[in-house]
Every structure is written in C-alpha cells, then in structure tokens.
Design an enzyme around this catalytic site. Structure first.
Site, PDB file in Angstrom:
ATOM      1  N   CYS A  35       0.632  -1.388   0.345  1.00 13.80           N
ATOM      2  CA  CYS A  35      -0.297  -0.202   0.159  1.00 13.80           C
ATOM      3  C   CYS A  35       0.899   1.512   0.059  1.00 13.80           C
ATOM      4  O   CYS A  35       0.172   2.104   0.003  1.00 13.80           O
ATOM      5  CB  CYS A  35      -0.613  -0.053   1.406  1.00 13.80           C
ATOM      6  N   CYS A 104      -3.567   6.225   3.229  1.00 12.06           N
ATOM      7  CA  CYS A 104      -2.931   5.282   3.697  1.00 12.06           C
ATOM      8  C   CYS A 104      -1.812   6.091   4.219  1.00 12.06           C
ATOM      9  O   CYS A 104      -1.024   4.778   4.760  1.00 12.06           O
ATOM     10  CB  CYS A 104      -2.231   5.126   1.893  1.00 12.06           C
TER      11      CYS A 104
END
Lengths: 128, 395
Positions: A35, A104
């Site tokens: 990610c 994120c």
C-alpha cells in the site's frame, strides 16, 4: 498551491524522534510496502507515561511527517491520553493532509496504539 | 541554489525559437484557417507549413497528419478510431501491458463497447516479444497498438518486427511514438506502421499540441464531429499558435537530432553506470542497450520514491517516480510491475530524463547529492533496518 502544508514539510524535512529504542517496552507496526507506507513505533514507558517515543517509517512525505508529528504529540503523555490521538487529530495538527493521503499515509496513531497494546500485553503477562 | 531539471519526460521547456515562431499567431495573425478572406489565408498558410514540417519529422505526407490537442488525444483517436472503423471485421484489439494510460484506458473503454482486449506482457527489460503479439492476434483482430518506446523505463520496442507481422495479416498497427518522435529517428515507412501518435510537449514544442499520423487509405472513425477541419477527421477550429509551435519544434528536432543524441547518450550512460556504483541496492530498470538517449531509470531499494523526489527537490533536482505514493491514484506504476518487480521495489522508483539543457555538471551534482539523501531515508526505513538485521546487509 503546494501539495503539502508548511507543517507537513517541516516535519518531513526535519523529522523528530527518528530511530529505534533498544529494549523498548512496546513495539507497534502498521502498514506494508504494497500500500506504500510502513511505520514502526518504539516506546519507553515510565509511571504510565510515554517517557520516550521513536519511529522508523518507509513511505511518502506525508507518512514521514505523520510519524514525526505523532511522536511529538505523544511524548510525555499518559498512555490513555495517547490512545485518544486519532488520524484526524494528527492531520489537524499538520494543517491538513492531501485527501488521497489521509487514509494510506496516516497510520502513525494506529502504529503507536499498537505499541501501547504490545506494552500492556507484556505487563499482563507479568513480564517487565 | 543550483537547479537541475531532469524530468523531461514530464515535459520539455519551450525553445525560444519556437516561442518566437508562435507569437504572431497569438497576436496579429488571428484568423480562422477555414475562412476564405486574407485573415484566414494567413492562418491557413501557417497550418500548411506546420503540417509539412511535422510530416517531415516522421517521413510521412502532409495530408496524412491530423493535428490534435496532445499525445493523449492522439492515442485515444488512434485506438478508438481505428478499432471502430471496421465493424464488419471484428471486435478484438491487441495492446502491450506497458502502454501509456491513454492507450490502455482507451482499450478499456472499447471493452465497455463490446470489444475484447488482449494485453501482451513484456520481459524484465520491458521488451514486447513480436512472437507474443503474433500469438495474440485472432481472425477478428482489428487493431494492434504497441508503443515505440516507453518513457518511464526508456525501452525501445521492436516496432519494425511487429509491423512485419501485422502487415502480412493486414491488421492496422498503431504505435504511440510520444516518447520517440523528435527525440530519436522515427520514420513511418521504415517502421511500417499504419498510425503514429506524437506530442509537441515532449520535444521543446508547446503543451496542447500533438498529431496523429494515419497512413493514406487506412480508415479511422472521427471522435470529434464538427466541421471539415483536418480533412473531416477532426472537427474544431485549429489551435493555430500551438500547431505553428509544433511545426517549428519538429523542424528543429529533425535538424538537431544527431547532435542531441550525441550530447545525451554519454550523460545517460554515466548516470546509469555511476549511480548504482555509489549507492548499494539500486536496480537499473529498462533495457541496457535499446533505450531512449535521455532516460536513466532506477529502483532504489528500501526507500519510497515520493520522499526521495521531495528531498532531491529540496536540493534543486527535479525527477519523477512511478511509486504508488507519487501517483494520484496511489497505485504503483503498471510499467514497473509488468517488469516483474515487487511492489516494495517499485516503491523506490526514480526516473531521470535528461534534456537539451543537461550538462556534465548536472550529473556530477546528482551523483554528489543523491547518496546522502538515500542514506538519510534508509536510516529512517524499517525495511532497511530489517534487511541489515537479517545479516544480509552490507554496509
């Protein structure tokens, strides 16, 4: 308009509390390279307060600034106070984060909470 | 502060000669090229001249040039327009896995319109295998689109060999030459393609200028319906100043190409040789030999590209990165993943694209400034800490 606020840039260029703590009382890790961002927090606890906080972060400018800000917000606070730090309070302190980075890259609070949970688990086990 | 622009794949600066050529068309020569009076004549003549210059750059005929607004439009036009032009033949197109999004996403739109799309993979250097293209072709294939070179990793594709296959099977073949036209020799006849995209912002022309070359006799569906501009293939009043700038940039690129290549290639080779020598765990991406003269692309292990980009920027160095964090969609570059690199490695992507203004001193400056920046980020990186503790780490 620049992508990042001045506060984000300051914490990115001059991150506070980078490093590891030998024999830390708790360690917490969040994120993964897929990610994009990954953070590890190390804590030293004394009298229910964070005597010391250090972190290592792999990630973008926002991720590094978040880690630095979280460490600064948490140092010297009681564990319960630290558990109240949220991604939103971190982002507010940083004068905002780009919308797409809010989730994120804003993993610092979670990583630090995990370090505290790690510490509490060890305490329960009776170990020091 | 020293300022070193090494992001010419993002865009090149406008050459002063190009700007000079454009200025009258932002001023007194304002007519519509479709008008029949003197005002229109002046604009039309400029258009004709630019068309001849762009055709000259790629060895085509002026009437085969369609001016567009950018490389993305040219690619949209080619992929959708060529695929839609032969409904009786079929609904299947072949593209490579490392095409620009303007090709890949156009192909995705074709899927929504009932087409099937085959994506041909690449090897670890980013090369498309012509035999794999041949294998992907079906009786109902109406278009093959493979780029001439990839701007992210610099790899130049075997377009000529692919064209040999498509010509034999009489399937239209489009190549995205945005990274090559104006940079390395591009000759449509030698390549053997049927359509080719180019963009002025890649070779010192203005942004908002582009062209699609379509070989005479190849059918293409119009995307912008309107008047009969561009031979009826693209409606809309022409962006005369941009087109004039594109033409001038094409003329200069053709004249100066050899000198530009001779200037850039040794600088590129030095960066590719010396950067991995001065920093451990740096991977060169793209082809070792068949690559664009100004392209030096790497993956730096254990760090993330955006933070590297920002720290290089703080030292006055402009680069780009294919890391997830750098993209607005927060996805790692599909090109790097197509090479077989892991997400963690792709995160450390950094791309230097050299240009006309690049000098040896700029490469010195990068080689001097980058190692301490990488070291600083690695000292902060939990991945690097894990690596060194695992005992595999060197210094």
């Amino acid at each position: 308009m620049p992508v990042y606020s001045q506060t984000v840039m300051d914490h990115f260029m001059n991150p506070r509390n980078v490093g590891e703590i030998e024999n830390a009382d708790g360690v917490g890790e969040e994120g993964n390279p897929v990610c994009g961002d990954m953070m590890t927090f190390y804590i030293k606890v004394k009298d229910d307060r964070l005597e010391d906080v250090k972190f290592k972060t792999f990630g973008c400018g926002a991720a590094i600034a978040v880690s630095s800000m979280v460490s600064e917000m948490a140092k010297g606070k009681t564990l319960d106070e630290v558990m109240e730090i949220t991604p939103q309070t971190v982002a507010d302190k940083l004068e905002g984060l780009p919308k797409n980075k809010f989730h994120c890259s804003n993993l610092g609070a979670q990583a630090l909470h995990k370090a505290i949970e790690d510490y509490r688990k060890k305490q329960k086990k009776g170990g020091k | 502060m020293t300022r070193v622009y090494l992001d010419n794949a993002a865009t090149t600066p406008l050459l002063p000669e190009v700007r000079e050529a454009m200025l009258p068309y932002l001023g007194e020569i304002f007519g519509n090229p479709s008008s029949l009076h003197d005002w229109g004549d002046g604009a039309r003549e400029a258009l004709d001249e630019a068309r001849a210059r762009v055709a000259g750059l790629i060895g085509g005929s002026p009437e085969e040039i369609i001016f567009t607004s950018c490389g993305t439009e040219s690619n949209n036009f080619a992929v959708k327009g060529l695929a839609m032009a032969q409904p009786a033949r079929g609904k299947h197109v072949v593209v490579s896995a490392i095409e620009h999004f303007s090709v890949l996403h156009s192909a995705r739109t074709l899927e929504k319109w009932g087409f099937q799309v085959s994506e041909v993979p690449v090897d670890k250097y980013g090369l498309v295998d012509p035999a794999a293209v041949k294998k992907a072709i079906r009786p109902d294939t109406v278009l093959v689109s493979v780029m001439h070179a990839n701007g992210e990793i610099g790899t130049i594709e075997p377009v000529k060999e692919i064209a040999r296959i498509t010509r034999e099977l009489k399937i239209p073949f489009h190549t995205d030459a945005v990274a090559t036209a104006g940079t390395i020799p591009v000759d449509v006849k030698e390549l053997g393609v049927d359509a080719l995209s180019l963009a002025g912002s890649q070779f010192y022309g203005p942004k908002g200028s582009g062209a699609l070359w379509v070989k005479k006799g190849v059918r293409i569906m119009t995307l912008l319906d309107g008047g009969i501009q561009e031979g009826g293939r693209r409606g809309g009043t022409e962006n005369v100043p941009a087109i004039v700038g594109l033409g001038k940039a094409a003329e200069l690129a053709a004249a100066r190409m050899d000198a530009r290549i001779k200037q850039l290639t040794p600088l590129r080779d030095r960066l590719i040789r010396e950067l991995p020598a001065s920093i451990d765990h740096v991977i060169v991406t793209g082809h070792p030999r068949d690559r664009l003269p100004g392209n030096a692309s790497f993956c730096v292990e254990f760090i993330e590209g955006e933070s590297l980009l920002m720290l290089l920027n703080s030292r006055g160095i402009a680069v780009s990165s294919g890391s997830a964090c750098t993209s607005r969609a927060l996805k790692a570059s599909h090109v790097l993943l197509a090479l077989g690199l892991s997400h963690a490695i792709a995160q450390g992507s950094v791309l230097f694209t050299l240009g006309l203004e690049t000098a040896a001193a700029d490469i010195d400056y990068v080689l001097e400034n980058m190692p301490p920046i990488v070291d600083r980020l690695r000292q902060m990186s939990p991945l690097y800490a894990k690596f060194t503790k695992s005992g595999k780490g060197g210094k």
